[in-house]
Design an enzyme around this catalytic site. Structure first.
Site, short mmCIF file in Angstrom:
data_model
loop_
_atom_site.label_atom_id
_atom_site.label_comp_id
_atom_site.label_asym_id
_atom_site.label_seq_id
_atom_site.Cartn_x
_atom_site.Cartn_y
_atom_site.Cartn_z
N GLU A 38 -23.80 45.92 38.07
CA GLU A 38 -24.11 46.57 39.53
C GLU A 38 -25.66 46.45 38.69
O GLU A 38 -26.81 45.90 39.52
CB GLU A 38 -24.26 48.34 39.19
CG GLU A 38 -22.82 48.79 39.97
CD GLU A 38 -21.83 48.73 39.34
OE1 GLU A 38 -21.86 47.97 37.99
OE2 GLU A 38 -21.00 49.29 39.74
N HIS B 186 -19.10 61.36 41.41
CA HIS B 186 -18.73 61.12 42.31
C HIS B 186 -19.34 61.62 43.24
O HIS B 186 -18.80 61.73 44.55
CB HIS B 186 -16.75 60.73 42.67
CG HIS B 186 -16.93 59.49 42.40
ND1 HIS B 186 -15.78 59.53 40.81
CD2 HIS B 186 -16.60 58.88 42.08
CE1 HIS B 186 -15.62 59.30 40.20
NE2 HIS B 186 -15.43 58.11 41.41
#
Ligand SMILES: Cc1ncc(C[n+]2csc(CCOP(=O)(O)OP(=O)(O)O)c2C)c(N)n1
Ligand SMILES: Cc1ncc(C[n+]2csc(CCOP(=O)(O)OP(=O)(O)O)c2C)c(N)n1
Ligand SMILES: [Mg+2]
Ligand SMILES: [Mg+2]
Lengths: 321, 341, 321, 341
Positions: D76, D143
Site C-alpha cells: 500500500e 474490516h
C-alpha cells in the site's frame, strides 16, 4: 564502460566543483545563522549526483535526495533559485515553504521534490517510470536512496514493484557507510545492498561512488537498458559521508582512520588528477573552473540575500491546486 | 546503585529539587525507570553512542549497555511491531521516534496492533512511543508536526503531552509503568528553553489522565496543552496586568481526557478559549469544544473559541512559520475578544 | 533430514486430520449462516502449520496466521474454544471481539493473535525473538506469512531486523501461488521467495509444503539453529490454496489444471499413503483417527452453539489493560 | 464508443435515470471517467480479473485492459507513492484500498507526500483513494473501520463520504476530476442495500465541498454523513409521525467542509445532533460541534449532542457490534431528549 567525451568529462568537472563550492558556502551561511534549521552536506557525494544526472536525457525525470545537489544544478535549477531556497526566500524553489533541498521540485525541469520521510521518493519514481511504461514513452525515471533507507519497508515495495512491472527506472543507492550515526554493521548483515537486486529479479551492480566516470558509465548503461524496455536496475555507489549527518553533527562517532582513508579518495581530487593526467585540464584550467563556480555562487548569495522573504499573507496559498 | 540507595537519593533530591531542563527531565525519567526496572529498554535511531538526535538519551548506553539502549535500523513499522513482541515477552520498550513527524511511517503498528490488542485477546502492550513534536525551530513541514489528533481518535492508546519539566518527568514515569501503549509527545521547543525544579524519584510521578490548573482565574478559561501552555500563561499574566482574571487548564493527558477538569473550568468561568499548536480542523480542540458544548452548555457565556494553527503544512521560512504558529499575541487577541463578549 | 519417531508421525497425522475436519465444519457452519463475516479455508495447508508447530518446544512462541489452524490446536487451543471463537461466543478466544482466527492469541499457550494488516505478526515475532536474545533465553519465535505478504514493506524490515540482531526466529513463507486472486506472476519476478534470504544474510530454504515430514524437518533444523544462537531462518513452503481466498470466493480465476495438479499432491492423502506404506497405520487406523477428530469437532460445535453470546454490557471492557 | 456517442447515451439515460445500487453507481462513475479521460487508470489489489473484493471494478479490465486496471502486489505504501509519481506524469490514478482499514499501511504516502506536495513546490497530485469503510457486516475490528478523522485533520487532502447512489456517482466524478488528492470513503453496508435513480454523465456531477439538505425541518438539525444519513432520515421520519420537524444535513464532503450549510441549519433550528459511525472521541463530529459552538453560539437552544460509536475497536460478534454501532434507535433517543430540552 562507456567512453566519455572530453566535453562531458569537463562538464562533469565543472558541476562537481560547483556542487562543492555551493555546498561549502551553504555550510558557511549556516554558521553565519543566515540559514535556519538543518542542512545536509554534499561533501564526498559529488561524483554520484553529477555522474547520474549527466547520464539522463532531457525528457527523463529525477528525484534527487538530500545529498544530490549536483543533480538539481545539472537539471537546470539555478544557483540563484537554490540559494534563495536555502535562505527561505520567496524566490526559492518552494517559496519558503520548505527548507534546504526539501521540496525542491520543478516538473518543468523533470525534478521531483522530496519529503523527509525516507525513502518516499522511491515510490514517486517508480510511479513515474510506470507511467512511461504504460504510455510506451522512451523515458526513464531515476532516484537515489541511502544505506539507511535501504532498511525501510518502502524500499522493498518499490524495488519489487519496479521489477514486477519492468518499469524504466534506475535506483541509485548512496552507501556512505552511515545512516546518521548508525554504521552499516547495525543496519545489515550483508556486504552489498546491490546484492538484494537478485531477490527482485533485476540487475544490481556495485560501483565506486567516488569515481564520476564509473558512476556515469554504470548509470548510462542502466538508463539505456531501461529505455530499451530492459526494466529497472539497482546501482550501489560505495562512498563516504565526509561531514556530519547534518551541520550540527560533529560525527565524533566516526573513526578517524575511516575518514582519513576516504579523504585519500576524494572524488573531486581524484577526478582532477585523472583529467590532468589525461591532458584535459591543468592547474590554471582548474583555477578557472573554481573561479567561475565561485562567481556563480557569489552571485547566487548576493541575489538570494536581496530577495524578500515570503509575505505572511500568502501563508494559506497553495494548500490546494 | 541498589534500589534502596536510589530511594534514599530520591528523598534527598526531593527535599531540594534541582532545576533541570525539560530535556533533562525526560532523560532523568528514562534513567529512573531503567534503574528501577530491568525490563525497561530503549529502541530508536541513533539513540546509542550518539545519544539521539536531540541528545535525550545521552549517556544511557554507557550506563545501561547495548542491550538496553538499542540503536535500530531505519524501520519504524518493524520497530514498533518488534516492541510489541518484546512487550508480550515481558519487556517494556520505550521507543524514540527521531521526530514525531515520522510516526506516520510506523502508523499501522500503533493504531491497528498496539491499540487493539488488549481488547481482542487480553494481552497488554506496555510500550511507550516518545515523539518529539512541534515547531518554532524552522524545521519545515517534516520536522515540526504535532500529530496528536491521529492518536486521540484511536481507542486503546493513551496520549500524553507534557508542558513543563515536572510533567515531562512525572508523566514519562507513568507512561513507562502503564500497561498500555502510550504516545508521549515531547515538545522540541521546550527541550532546552524551559527549566524547573523537578522532584525526582517515585514522588515525582504524575498520573496519566489528570489535568492541572496551571493558573486559577475567574473570567475565562484557556484550555491547552504542550507548548501552548507557556504561551497561554504569558498571555494570562499580561491580562492580569490589565486586571483580568484568567484560568489556564493544562490538559497534560489528552487520552484519556480529564473531562471533569475540562467541564469544571468551563462551568466556572463560562468562557472558553482552546489553544493548541496543531492545525485547527479536526484537531484535538474540536473534541474539547464538543464536550463542553454538550455537557457545560448551560454555563456558557460566550462562544467556545479555538486558537490553533491554520490548515497548512508547517512552513519553513521564518515569516511564514511565525504567521502559522499560535502564540501569546494570538491568544491575547482572542482572549480579549472573548472577555469583551 | 531429521528422523521422525512413529509417535510423532502419528501425532502429526492426527493434527492434520483434526485441522481438516475442523475446517470442513467451519465451512459448513458458514454456509448454514451460523458463522458471520468472512472465513478462510485451511485446505491444502495442513502440513505446514502442523509440521511447524510440532517442531517447537513448549517455551517457544508462535504467531500463526489465517491458514494455520493446526498450529493453534497443537499449542493447546482447544476445539471448543476455537469453535466458540468462530461462532462469536463469549467463550471464544477473543470473547467475540474478533472473528475467525483473528485475535486468537493466548500468551499462556505462547500464541500471538494476529490482526488483518499483513504481515503484522512478523513484527511481533521478531520482537519476541529479540527479547529471548537479549535475555539469553533458549527460546524461539516462529511465524508464517504468505506470498502476498512478501511484497509488503514490513516483511523486509522484519527479515532485515532479524538478521541484524541475529534473533532466534523462524519465518515460514506459505507460498500458495495466490494472494487472493493475484497469481505469483503479478507479485514477483523471482522463482523463490526464500532466495531473498541471501539479501539479508540469513539461510533460506525451499521445501515441499505439502509434505509434513519435510516441513517438520526443515523447521526443526531452523529451530535448533536459532536456539543455539545461529540466528534466523527463512523457509519457503511451496503449496496451493485449495479453496477460494475466503469462503465467498469461488476462485474462478484459478486454472482447473493447476487445482488438479495439486489435488494429486494433497498433503493428507500423501501422508496417509506414506504412513500406510511404512506400516504405521492402516485403513482402520485412519478411520479411527477420523472418528476421533470428528467427535472432537462435533463436541466443539455442540459446546459452542450452547455458549452464550457476549453480553452487550461488556462492550467497553478491556480496551485498556 | 466515441465520446459523442457517450454524451448522447448520457442524455438519454439522464432523461430516464435508471435505478442502480450504490456500488453500481461507483462502478458507473469509474467507467464514465475512464471513457472520458484516457489518463484515468485504476490501481489496487484484485481489482482486475477478480473485479475487486466487493466487485466494484467488475468488468472494467475487460473493457479497458490491463494497462488501465492494474492488479498490484500487496504494497500500500508503495502503491500510493507510485500513484503520486503517475500523477506527476499526467495520469489520474484511482486507487482501491481493499478495505479502508488498510489505509493505515499506506498512511505516510498520503499524509506526508500527497497532501503536502502542492503547497511545497506547486505540483498537483490528482489521485483518488477509494476506501470501503464502515461496519454492520460482522467484519470485526479490521474490516469495519471509519478512519475519516485521520484525514480531515491533514491539510492538502480532500475527504468525501457519499451517503447514497447519486452522491456516490457524482462525488466520484468530482474526485477524479479534482487536481488534489481525494480520499473517497464508500460505505460497504450501502453497496448493495441502497438503490436510487442516478443521472449518469456530466449532469450527474456533485461538487466537492457542498453539503445537502437531505430533509428540511424546523425543530432540530441532525448533521451527519455516510452510512448514518439513512439512519438519521429514518429517525426523522419516525419523529415526523410524532409531529416533530427534523432537518437532516448530509455533509457529503468533510474536507473542505461546507461551513455555511452547517451554521445555517444550526442557526435555523437551534438544536444540533451530530451523528457519525466512527468512534466519538476526536471524531469528525468534534470539529462540527466546535464550529457551531463558536460561530452559531447565540442561536443555540440546547446542548450540541453527538451520537457516535463508543471508544472501542469495532467488535465482531453480532450483539457487540449492534451495541457498538450508532443506529436509528440511538438517534431517536438522543433526538427526543434534545427536543425535550
Ligand atoms: C522514515 C524516516 N525515518 C527517520 C528519518 C530521520 N533521518 C533523516 S536522515 C536519516 C539517516 C539517513 O541515512 P541514509 O539513508 O543512509 O542517508 P544519508 O543521510 O546517509 O545520505 C534519518 C534516520 C527519516 N528522514 N525518515
Ligand atoms: C496490509 C494488507 N493489505 C491488504 C489486505 C487484504 N488481504 C487479506 S488476505 C490478502 C491476500 C494475502 O495473500 P497471501 O499473503 O499470499 O496469503 P494467503 O491468503 O494466500 O494465505 C489480502 C490482499 C490485508 N489483509 N493486509
Ligand atoms: Mg547513509
Ligand atoms: Mg498466498
Amino acid at each position: 564502460m562507456a567512453l566519455l567525451s572530453p566535453e562531458l568529462l569537463l562538464q562533469a568537472h565543472y558541476w562537481m566543483r560547483l556542487t562543492r563550492i555551493f555546498d561549502d558556502r551553504v555550510m558557511l551561511l549556516h554558521r553565519q545563522t543566515k540559514i535556519a534549521g538543518g542542512c545536509f552536506s554534499q561533501l564526498g557525494h559529488e561524483a554520484i549526483s553529477v555522474g547520474a544526472a549527466l547520464a539522463l536525457g532531457p525528457d527523463d525525470v529525477i528525484a534527487p535526495m538530500h545529498r544530490d545537489l549536483g543533480a538539481y544544478l545539472i537539471r537546470g535549477m539555478t544557483p540563484r533559485r537554490l540559494m534563495a531556497q536555502y535562505l527561505g526566500r520567496a524566490a526559492g524553489v518552494s517559496g519558503g515553504r520548505d527548507g534546504n533541498t526539501h521540496g525542491c521540485g520543478d516538473l518543468s525541469l523533470g525534478i521531483f521534490g522530496y519529503v523527509s520521510m525516507l525513502p518516499a521518493s522511491m515510490g514517486i519514481t517508480v510511479g513515474a517510470a510506470h507511467a512511461f511504461k504504460l504510455r510506451g514513452e522512451p523515458r526513464v525515471a531515476l532516484t537515489f536512496f541511502g544505506d539507511g533507507s535501504s532498511s525501510e519497508g518502502l524500499c522493498h515495495e518499490v524495488l519489487n514493484w519496479a521489477a514486477v512491472y519492468e518499469v524504466p527506472a534506475v535506483f541509485i543507492c548512496e552507501n556512505n557507510q552511515y545512516a546518521y550515526s548508525t554504521p552499516l554493521s547495525h543496519q545489515m548483515r550483508i556486504a552489498n545492498i546491490a546484492d538484494r537486486a537478485a531477490g527482485y529479479g533485476m540487475p544490481g551492480e556495485v560501483i565506486d561512488g567516488n569515481d564520476v566516470i564509473a558512476v556515469y558509465s554504470a548509470v548510462q548503461e542502466a538508463v539505456a537498458r531501461a529505455r530499451n524496455n530492459g526494466g529497472p536496475t539497482l546501482i550501489e555507489c560505495k562512498t563516504m559521508r565526509m561531514r556530519g549527518h547534518a551541520i550540527h553533527d560533529n560525527m565524533a562517532y566516526v573513526p578517524k582512520e575511516l575518514i582519513n582513508k576516504w579523504q585519500q579518495r576524494d572524488p573531486l581530487q581524484h577526478f582532477e588528477a585523472y583529467l590532468t593526467e589525461q591532458g584535459l585540464i591543468n592547474d590554471a584550467g582548474i583555477q578557472a573552473v573554481v573561479a567561475r563556480a565561485e562567481a556563480e555562487v557569489e552571485d547566487a548569495v548576493t541575489y538570494a540575500e536581496a530577495c524578500p522573504y515570503p509575505d505572511p499573507a500568502t501563508l494559506m496559498v497553495g494548500v490546494y491546486a | 546503585m541498589t534500589w534502596d540507595q536510589q530511594r534514599i537519593e530520591d528523598i534527598i533530591t526531593a527535599s531540594a529539587p534541582e532545576e533541570i531542563t525539560y530535556l533533562e527531565a525526560i532523560r532523568a525519567a528514562l534513567r529512573e525507570e531503567m534503574q528501577r526496572d530491568p525490563s525497561v529498554l530503549l529502541l530508536g535511531q541513533d539513540i546509542g553512542v550518539y545519544g539521539g538526535a536531540f541528545k535525550v538519551t545521552q549517556g544511557l548506553i554507557e550506563e545501561f549497555g547495548e542491550k538496553r539502549v538499542i540503536d535500530t535500523p531505519m524501520a519504524e513499522l518493524g520497530m514498533i511491531g518488534a516492541a510489541i513482541g518484546m512487550a508480550f515477552m515481558g519487556l517494556r520498550p520505550v521507543i524514540e521516534m527521531q521526530f514525531a513527524d515520522f510516526i506516520s511511517v510506523g502508523f499501522d503498528s500503533i493504531v491497528n496492533y498496539a491499540a487493539t490488542n488488549h481488547y481482542r485477546w487480553g494481552a497488554a502492550v506496555p510500550i511507550v512511543i516518545r515523539a518529539p513534536n512541534g515547531g518554532g525551530l524552522r524545521g519545515g513541514p517534516f520536522h515540526s508536526q504535532s500529530p496528536e489528533a491521529w492518536f486521540t481518535h484511536t481507542p486503546g492508546l493513551k496520549v500524553v503531552m507534557p508542558a513543563n519539566p515536572v510533567d515531562a518527568y512525572g508523566l514519562l514515569l507513568s507512561a513507562i509503568r502503564d500497561p498500555n501503549p502510550v504516545i508521549y509527545f515531547e515538545n522540541k521547543l521546550l527541550y532546552r528553553s524551559m527549566r524547573a525544579p523537578v522532584v525526582l524519584g517515585a514522588q515525582g510521578i504524575i498520573p496519566i489522565g489528570k489535568a492541572a490548573l496551571a493558573r486559577v482565574g475567574e473570567e475565562l478559561s484557556i484550555i491547552t496543552y504542550g507548548s501552548m501552555v507557556r504561551e497561554s500563561l504569558i498571555a494570562a499574566e499580561q491580562l492580569a496586568a490589565d486586571g483580568r482574571s484568567i484560568e489556564v487548564l493544562d490538559l497534560r493527558t489528552l487520552k484519556p481526557l480529564d473531562k471533569e477538569a475540562v467541564l469544571e473550568t468551563a462551568r466556572k468561568t463560562g468562557k472558553v478559549l482552546i489553544v493548541h499548536e496543531a492545525q485547527i480542523t479536526s484537531g484535538f480542540g474540536g473534541e474539547v469544544a464538543a464536550l463542553i458544548a454538550e455537557h457545560a452548555f448551560e454555563y456558557l457565556d460566550g462562544p467556545i473559541t479555538r486558537i490553533a494553527a491554520p490548515d497548512t503544512p508547517v512552513p519553513y521560512s521564518p515569516p511564514l512559520e511565525d504567521a502559522y504558529r499560535p502564540d501569546t499575541a494570538k491568544i491575547l487577541k482572542a482572549a480579549r475578544e472573548l472577555l469583551a463578549y
